[in-house]
Design a protein around this motif. Sequence first.
Motif, PDB file in Angstrom:
ATOM      1  N   MET A   1      -4.206  -2.339  -8.689  1.00  0.00           N
ATOM      2  CA  MET A   1      -2.779  -2.028  -8.756  1.00  0.00           C
ATOM      3  C   MET A   1      -2.546  -0.662  -9.385  1.00  0.00           C
ATOM      4  SD  MET A   1       0.212  -2.913  -7.825  1.00  0.00           S
ATOM      5  CE  MET A   1       0.270  -4.673  -7.484  1.00  0.00           C
ATOM      6  N   ALA A   2      -3.282  -0.340 -10.428  1.00  0.00           N
ATOM      7  CA  ALA A   2      -3.119   0.971 -11.061  1.00  0.00           C
ATOM      8  C   ALA A   2      -3.462   2.083 -10.077  1.00  0.00           C
ATOM      9  CB  ALA A   2      -3.991   1.073 -12.310  1.00  0.00           C
ATOM     10  N   TYR A   3      -4.534   1.909  -9.335  1.00  0.00           N
ATOM     11  CA  TYR A   3      -4.928   2.932  -8.375  1.00  0.00           C
ATOM     12  C   TYR A   3      -3.929   2.998  -7.219  1.00  0.00           C
ATOM     13  CZ  TYR A   3      -8.136   6.110  -6.046  1.00  0.00           C
ATOM     14  OH  TYR A   3      -8.704   7.209  -5.448  1.00  0.00           O
ATOM     15  N   ALA A   4      -3.445   1.844  -6.770  1.00  0.00           N
ATOM     16  CA  ALA A   4      -2.437   1.823  -5.709  1.00  0.00           C
ATOM     17  C   ALA A   4      -1.186   2.570  -6.155  1.00  0.00           C
ATOM     18  CB  ALA A   4      -2.090   0.382  -5.329  1.00  0.00           C
ATOM     19  N   LEU A   5      -0.731   2.320  -7.376  1.00  0.00           N
ATOM     20  CA  LEU A   5       0.468   2.991  -7.879  1.00  0.00           C
ATOM     21  C   LEU A   5       0.253   4.491  -8.021  1.00  0.00           C
ATOM     22  CD1 LEU A   5       1.655   0.362 -10.499  1.00  0.00           C
ATOM     23  CD2 LEU A   5       2.613   0.804  -8.218  1.00  0.00           C
ATOM     24  N   PHE A   6      -0.939   4.898  -8.432  1.00  0.00           N
ATOM     25  CA  PHE A   6      -1.284   6.318  -8.508  1.00  0.00           C
ATOM     26  C   PHE A   6      -1.153   6.963  -7.125  1.00  0.00           C
ATOM     27  CE2 PHE A   6      -4.589   9.486  -7.715  1.00  0.00           C
ATOM     28  CZ  PHE A   6      -4.284  10.447  -8.667  1.00  0.00           C
ATOM     29  N   LEU A   7      -1.757   6.330  -6.115  1.00  0.00           N
ATOM     30  CA  LEU A   7      -1.704   6.882  -4.763  1.00  0.00           C
ATOM     31  C   LEU A   7      -0.292   6.871  -4.200  1.00  0.00           C
ATOM     32  CD1 LEU A   7      -4.988   5.337  -3.352  1.00  0.00           C
ATOM     33  CD2 LEU A   7      -4.538   7.768  -3.747  1.00  0.00           C
ATOM     34  N   ILE A   8       0.449   5.791  -4.442  1.00  0.00           N
ATOM     35  CA  ILE A   8       1.819   5.692  -3.945  1.00  0.00           C
ATOM     36  C   ILE A   8       2.688   6.805  -4.512  1.00  0.00           C
ATOM     37  CG2 ILE A   8       3.924   4.287  -4.032  1.00  0.00           C
ATOM     38  CD1 ILE A   8       1.995   1.817  -3.825  1.00  0.00           C
ATOM     39  N   LYS A   9       2.522   7.075  -5.793  1.00  0.00           N
ATOM     40  CA  LYS A   9       3.304   8.163  -6.413  1.00  0.00           C
ATOM     41  C   LYS A   9       3.062   9.473  -5.682  1.00  0.00           C
ATOM     42  CE  LYS A   9       3.877  10.649 -10.792  1.00  0.00           C
ATOM     43  NZ  LYS A   9       3.754  11.979 -10.258  1.00  0.00           N
ATOM     44  N   HIS A  10       1.811   9.750  -5.345  1.00  0.00           N
ATOM     45  CA  HIS A  10       1.478  10.999  -4.672  1.00  0.00           C
ATOM     46  C   HIS A  10       1.828  10.978  -3.186  1.00  0.00           C
ATOM     47  CE1 HIS A  10      -0.294  12.996  -8.089  1.00  0.00           C
ATOM     48  NE2 HIS A  10      -0.828  11.829  -8.423  1.00  0.00           N
TER      49      HIS A  10
ATOM     50  N   ASN B   1      -7.124  -7.205  -4.940  1.00  0.00           N
ATOM     51  CA  ASN B   1      -5.800  -7.673  -5.347  1.00  0.00           C
ATOM     52  C   ASN B   1      -4.870  -7.581  -4.136  1.00  0.00           C
ATOM     53  OD1 ASN B   1      -3.025  -7.514  -6.210  1.00  0.00           O
ATOM     54  ND2 ASN B   1      -3.735  -7.184  -8.288  1.00  0.00           N
ATOM     55  N   SER B   2      -4.427  -8.720  -3.626  1.00  0.00           N
ATOM     56  CA  SER B   2      -3.601  -8.735  -2.411  1.00  0.00           C
ATOM     57  C   SER B   2      -2.244  -8.062  -2.620  1.00  0.00           C
ATOM     58  CB  SER B   2      -3.427 -10.163  -1.899  1.00  0.00           C
ATOM     59  OG  SER B   2      -2.803 -10.971  -2.873  1.00  0.00           O
ATOM     60  N   ASP B   3      -1.680  -8.150  -3.818  1.00  0.00           N
ATOM     61  CA  ASP B   3      -0.406  -7.475  -4.081  1.00  0.00           C
ATOM     62  C   ASP B   3      -0.576  -5.956  -4.028  1.00  0.00           C
ATOM     63  OD1 ASP B   3       0.981  -9.883  -4.417  1.00  0.00           O
ATOM     64  OD2 ASP B   3       0.546  -9.938  -6.575  1.00  0.00           O
TER      65      ASP B   3
ATOM     66  N   LYS C   1      -2.867  -4.361  -2.348  1.00  0.00           N
ATOM     67  CA  LYS C   1      -3.083  -4.030  -0.941  1.00  0.00           C
ATOM     68  C   LYS C   1      -1.756  -3.917  -0.204  1.00  0.00           C
ATOM     69  CE  LYS C   1      -7.521  -5.590   0.681  1.00  0.00           C
ATOM     70  NZ  LYS C   1      -8.269  -6.515   1.498  1.00  0.00           N
ATOM     71  N   LYS C   2      -0.871  -4.890  -0.444  1.00  0.00           N
ATOM     72  CA  LYS C   2       0.413  -4.908   0.271  1.00  0.00           C
ATOM     73  C   LYS C   2       1.271  -3.708  -0.085  1.00  0.00           C
ATOM     74  CE  LYS C   2       4.531  -7.574   1.349  1.00  0.00           C
ATOM     75  NZ  LYS C   2       4.955  -6.461   2.139  1.00  0.00           N
ATOM     76  N   VAL C   3       1.428  -3.406  -1.375  1.00  0.00           N
ATOM     77  CA  VAL C   3       2.306  -2.292  -1.735  1.00  0.00           C
ATOM     78  C   VAL C   3       1.732  -0.963  -1.244  1.00  0.00           C
ATOM     79  CG1 VAL C   3       3.409  -3.443  -3.688  1.00  0.00           C
ATOM     80  CG2 VAL C   3       1.412  -2.031  -4.097  1.00  0.00           C
ATOM     81  N   LEU C   4       0.416  -0.820  -1.270  1.00  0.00           N
ATOM     82  CA  LEU C   4      -0.189   0.420  -0.782  1.00  0.00           C
ATOM     83  C   LEU C   4      -0.049   0.514   0.737  1.00  0.00           C
ATOM     84  CD1 LEU C   4      -1.602   3.034  -1.404  1.00  0.00           C
ATOM     85  CD2 LEU C   4      -3.785   1.805  -1.397  1.00  0.00           C
ATOM     86  N   GLN C   5      -0.285  -0.581   1.441  1.00  0.00           N
ATOM     87  CA  GLN C   5      -0.133  -0.568   2.899  1.00  0.00           C
ATOM     88  C   GLN C   5       1.312  -0.269   3.284  1.00  0.00           C
ATOM     89  OE1 GLN C   5      -2.706  -1.017   5.418  1.00  0.00           O
ATOM     90  NE2 GLN C   5      -1.008   0.047   6.394  1.00  0.00           N
ATOM     91  N   ASP C   6       2.270  -0.822   2.570  1.00  0.00           N
ATOM     92  CA  ASP C   6       3.675  -0.548   2.848  1.00  0.00           C
ATOM     93  C   ASP C   6       3.995   0.937   2.673  1.00  0.00           C
ATOM     94  OD1 ASP C   6       4.068  -3.243   3.353  1.00  0.00           O
ATOM     95  OD2 ASP C   6       5.099  -3.649   1.459  1.00  0.00           O
TER      96      ASP C   6
END
Length: 68
Positions: free
Chosen positions: A13-22, A52-54, A56-61
């Motif tokens: 989740m931390a890595y997903a949020l990092f990527l999403i921000k960018h 972590n499926s959550d 995965k979902k937020v990053l895929q979205d």
Amino acid sequence: MESPKNREVASDMAYALFLIKHIEEPCEDAHGNNIRDFYIREAKKVLPTFTNSDAKKVLQDAIDMHSK
């Protein structure tokens, strides 16, 4: 980008949020071009490694929302 060794420390989740921000607010290169595509490519590379499926979902979205 972070080295694979550092990546092991961050949660999915931390890595997903990092990527999403960018992805949502991309930086620009020296010529003023945003580098969103770079972060989208990086996100697509790591997405299959997430357990972590959550995360995965937020990053895929985010990928889907900002892909051409």
